[in-house]
Design a protein around this motif. Structure first.
Motif, short mmCIF file in Angstrom:
data_model
loop_
_atom_site.label_atom_id
_atom_site.label_comp_id
_atom_site.label_asym_id
_atom_site.label_seq_id
_atom_site.Cartn_x
_atom_site.Cartn_y
_atom_site.Cartn_z
N MET A 1 -3.81 11.75 6.11
CA MET A 1 -4.37 11.58 7.45
C MET A 1 -4.32 12.88 8.24
O MET A 1 -3.61 13.81 7.87
CB MET A 1 -3.62 10.49 8.22
N LYS B 1 -8.04 17.14 4.48
CA LYS B 1 -7.82 15.87 3.79
C LYS B 1 -8.60 15.78 2.48
O LYS B 1 -8.08 15.36 1.47
CB LYS B 1 -8.20 14.70 4.72
N VAL C 1 -6.44 15.14 11.84
CA VAL C 1 -7.71 15.42 12.51
C VAL C 1 -8.67 16.08 11.53
O VAL C 1 -8.27 16.59 10.47
CB VAL C 1 -7.51 16.31 13.76
N ALA C 2 -9.94 16.11 11.89
CA ALA C 2 -10.95 16.78 11.09
C ALA C 2 -10.55 18.23 10.89
O ALA C 2 -10.00 18.87 11.79
CB ALA C 2 -12.31 16.70 11.79
N SER D 1 -8.18 9.42 1.68
CA SER D 1 -8.17 10.15 2.93
C SER D 1 -8.70 9.26 4.05
O SER D 1 -9.58 8.43 3.83
CB SER D 1 -9.03 11.42 2.83
N SER D 2 -8.12 9.43 5.22
CA SER D 2 -8.55 8.72 6.42
C SER D 2 -7.93 9.43 7.60
O SER D 2 -6.74 9.75 7.57
CB SER D 2 -8.08 7.26 6.40
N SER D 3 -8.70 9.68 8.63
CA SER D 3 -8.12 10.35 9.79
C SER D 3 -6.92 9.57 10.32
O SER D 3 -5.91 10.16 10.69
CB SER D 3 -9.16 10.58 10.88
N GLN E 1 -10.75 14.56 18.64
CA GLN E 1 -9.82 14.21 17.57
C GLN E 1 -8.37 14.44 18.03
O GLN E 1 -7.52 13.58 17.86
CB GLN E 1 -10.11 15.06 16.33
N LEU F 1 -5.31 11.67 18.59
CA LEU F 1 -4.20 11.72 17.64
C LEU F 1 -2.89 11.20 18.23
O LEU F 1 -2.44 11.65 19.27
CB LEU F 1 -3.99 13.16 17.15
N LEU G 1 -5.96 8.36 13.01
CA LEU G 1 -5.41 9.10 14.14
C LEU G 1 -4.53 8.28 15.07
O LEU G 1 -3.58 8.80 15.64
CB LEU G 1 -6.56 9.72 14.96
#
Length: 172
Positions: free
Chosen positions: A10, A17, A12-13, A80-82, A131, A135, A84
């Protein structure tokens, strides 16, 4: 880790990831799933246009990732996954209670620089502020580790493996 778990990479962009996830999966000997592949086309279009997703956009995406993680229970995997917000991670845990998170974190300037130099990704640098505003770092009661994104991808993946191995077994 002594038993195969599903690890959610996980952050931010721009934290890596998509780069670190496959490296981590290879080191753990489990399959990798790209979280972006679970987005419906409408989400991709929205982000490509520079519009942040809202929670109603994210729920079906998180449910799809959670379904994949649930199907890998006892077998292991990396996705993968943000992830946040705590509520997003809670939703993933509701689908797959044994998931463990690796939060890729780093300095905003470094992450922005990496985003500016990557090619072929739909997420514009303009969305980085949203993002970071969204978070919510891992909390003490969440199974997971934070790993800095400074260094090479191989170094980051190795630090993630070491950090996961140091987690107490009940957290896994």
């Amino acid at each position: 880790m002594s038993t195969p778990h599903v690890v959610v990479v996980m952050g931010v962009a721009g934290t890596g990831k998509t780069t670190i996830g496959p490296l981590l999966a290879a080191r753990l000997g489990v399959p990798y799933a790209e979280g972006d592949d679970f987005h419906p086309p409408a989400n991709i279009a929205k982000m490509s246009a520079g519009t942040p997703l809202d929670d109603s956009d994210r729920w079906p995406w998180l449910d799809a990732i959670g379904g994949w993680a649930h199907g890998r229970a006892g077998l292991g995997g990396v996705v993968s996954s943000s992830a946040l917000k705590r509520s997003y991670r809670d939703r993933l845990r509701a689908a797959a209670p044994d998931v463990v998170f690796v939060h890729l974190s780093g300095d905003r300037a470094l992450i922005e620089d990496r985003m500016a130099h990557r090619q072929g990704h739909f997420m514009p640098t303009a969305l980085l502020d949203s993002q970071f505003a969204t978070l919510q770092p891992l909390e003490a009661d969440e199974a997971g580790v934070a790993v800095g994104v400074d260094g090479t991808p191989e170094e980051i993946a190795e630090r993630a493996v070491e950090a996961l191995a140091a987690l107490p077994e009940p957290a896994l």
